[in-house]
Design an enzyme around this catalytic site. Structure first.
Site, PDB file in Angstrom:
ATOM      1  N   ASP A  33     -66.120 -14.763 -38.278  1.00  0.00           N
ATOM      2  CA  ASP A  33     -66.735 -15.217 -38.331  1.00  0.00           C
ATOM      3  C   ASP A  33     -66.546 -16.776 -38.953  1.00  0.00           C
ATOM      4  O   ASP A  33     -67.204 -16.166 -40.958  1.00  0.00           O
ATOM      5  CB  ASP A  33     -67.936 -15.287 -37.245  1.00  0.00           C
ATOM      6  N   HIS A  34     -66.091 -17.949 -38.846  1.00  0.00           N
ATOM      7  CA  HIS A  34     -65.172 -19.522 -39.626  1.00  0.00           C
ATOM      8  C   HIS A  34     -67.543 -19.568 -40.268  1.00  0.00           C
ATOM      9  O   HIS A  34     -67.511 -20.417 -40.950  1.00  0.00           O
ATOM     10  CB  HIS A  34     -64.892 -19.756 -39.042  1.00  0.00           C
ATOM     11  N   ARG A  35     -68.727 -19.383 -38.841  1.00  0.00           N
ATOM     12  CA  ARG A  35     -69.992 -20.176 -39.870  1.00  0.00           C
ATOM     13  C   ARG A  35     -70.166 -19.133 -40.046  1.00  0.00           C
ATOM     14  O   ARG A  35     -71.272 -19.874 -41.527  1.00  0.00           O
ATOM     15  CB  ARG A  35     -70.050 -19.892 -38.261  1.00  0.00           C
TER      16      ARG A  35
ATOM     17  N   VAL B 239     -68.064 -17.176 -42.618  1.00  0.00           N
ATOM     18  CA  VAL B 239     -66.985 -16.880 -43.707  1.00  0.00           C
ATOM     19  C   VAL B 239     -65.986 -17.738 -43.914  1.00  0.00           C
ATOM     20  O   VAL B 239     -65.463 -18.404 -43.141  1.00  0.00           O
ATOM     21  CB  VAL B 239     -66.332 -15.277 -43.711  1.00  0.00           C
TER      22      VAL B 239
END
Length: 432
Positions: free
Chosen positions: A402-404, A406
């Site tokens: 999850d780019h939010r 990581v």
């Protein structure tokens, strides 16, 4: 006095369940906490202990019926009003059966029922003999037989007390494969593909239970978390040799050691260095929740669909303990008895797609988690080794996150750490 038992709240916000089977029938005498039936929620098959001692007077829903929480599903004739008042009907299944209570229901002739009963599956006899009206088996095995078009009446069970096992069904169908169900991805799945009926151009299958929950969860995950997937191919020859050495050690006798075991340990170590991969985005509170423990989820392909049971506090387990925990998880998933508690609270997941001959993929995050690792197939591949080209055992690792929560650097370093341990297990000493 009549006492009604309503379908309890099974937790996790689930509002309905499907009646899978009844282990008692109208006229049976049951004891407190005796298992009377099984229901399937969107996550698991759960046993129902009886909240009363008494005689079954009515069963109001047949197997296969979807029942809302709070609906009456069975009624009892109990000794007196005081007994009813003294019994607390729990709101969560799993409150425990009396381990000393092993007596089977005793048939009594009764003709009066306070509720309108429906035909129910007969209970097995106390001696464990197969009754003439229905062979003994578990719900997953009955479903498998149904999917294969096999009548259980013609099978002889090889299990304890004559129970019909999954292997009995597969052997009869001529579709038995090595390694069982592949519940946690260590062995290829033997979940059958149902052949179409002759002359039928299309079929419709109701979406319910685990499949319905899985679909909803995957859509939610795909459209709420910005997925990023990275890939890393590594030479795991030394890692496979390490696992082979462990299998010859007496400490690991009888314990199944696989690449998944090593990957599970590697994930625990890497999370200690990059805790962002073990976190949760709390949208309601606008907070990032970082877990100081690892509940390691293992994607499980079962006859009922995809499940992700998890190993609680996996960070505290050594390699042997992880292997044992994975083995227990496998057996529980195969039996269709994974409890809801084992499906809740996961913090990071692993899926082993390599057992299906797949090299890499873009795994979808388990809802509420920041990362998931996919293990590809281990293949003998031409690879640069010590300045020359040699055949080496190579595996591709796929990490979705999850780019939010990581960023690219954290995800990349995390994946590199796992690759380093899979390639050379001695690196675990350096990365701690």
């Amino acid at each position: 006095m009549l006492a009604e038992f309503k379908l309890p709240d099974l937790g996790e916000g689930l509002t309905e369940s499907e009646i899978v089977s009844w282990q008692v029938a109208v006229g049976d005498t049951v004891e407190l906490n005796q298992i009377i039936g099984e229901v399937e929620t969107a996550k698991a098959v759960v046993e129902l202990p009886s909240p009363y001692s008494g005689v079954v007077t009515a069963i109001t829903h047949a197997p296969g019926t979807i029942v809302e929480v709070g609906e009456v599903i069975i009624a009892f004739d109990v000794a007196d009003q005081g007994e009813v008042a003294a019994v607390r009907v729990p709101t969560l299944v799993g409150y425990g059966a009396d381990p000393e209570s092993s007596s089977a229901p005793v048939r009594r002739q009764r003709t009066t029922a306070a509720l309108t009963p429906v035909p129910a599956e007969p209970a097995a006899s106390g001696q464990g003999q197969v009754q003439a009206d229905r062979p003994r088996s578990t719900p997953p095995v009955r479903k498998l037989a149904h999917d294969l078009g096999i009548d259980l009446e013609i099978l002889r069970g090889s299990g304890e007390r004559g129970i019909i096992t999954r292997q009995d069904v597969l052997t009869f169908a001529g579709e038995a494969t090595q390694g069982g169900t592949g519940a946690v991805g260590d062995t290829p799945s033997s979940i059958p593909v149902k052949a179409p009926e002759p002359g039928v151009r299309e079929e419709r299958t109701p979406i319910k239970g685990v499949r319905k929950f899985m679909a909803q969860a995957m859509v939610e995950s795909a459209f709420t978390a910005p997925h990023v997937t990275e890939f890393l191919s590594v030479d795991v020859t030394a890692g496979m040799e390490f696992l082979e050495k462990l299998r010859s050690q007496k400490e690991f006798a009888g314990v199944k050691i696989t690449p998944l075991t090593l990957a599970a340990k590697a994930v625990n170590l890497a999370i200690g260095r990059y805790p962002a991969l073990n976190s949760h985005w709390d949208e309601a509170r606008q907070e990032v929740v970082t877990f100081n423990y690892v509940n390691l989820g293992i994607a499980a392909a079962t006859p009922r669909g995809l499940l992700v049971p998890n190993i609680k506090d996996a960070q505290d387990l050594g390699l042997r303990e992880l292997a044992v925990a994975l083995g227990e998880l496998t057996e529980t998933a195969r039996s269709g008895k994974t409890p809801p508690a084992d499906l809740a609270g996961g913090t990071f997941s692993i899926t082993n797609i390599g057992v299906f001959g797949i090299d890499a993929g873009t795994p979808i995050l388990n809802p509420g988690e920041a990362g998931i690792l996919a293990l590809g197939a281990v293949r003998r591949t031409p690879w640069e080794y010590e300045g020359q080209v040699a055949l080496r055992q190579v595996m591709t690792l796929s990490l979705s996150f999850d780019h939010r929560l990581v960023d690219g650097e954290q995800g990349s370093r995390f994946l590199a750490d796992i690759g380093a341990i899979m390639s050379d297990p001695a690196m675990a000493l350096v990365l701690r």
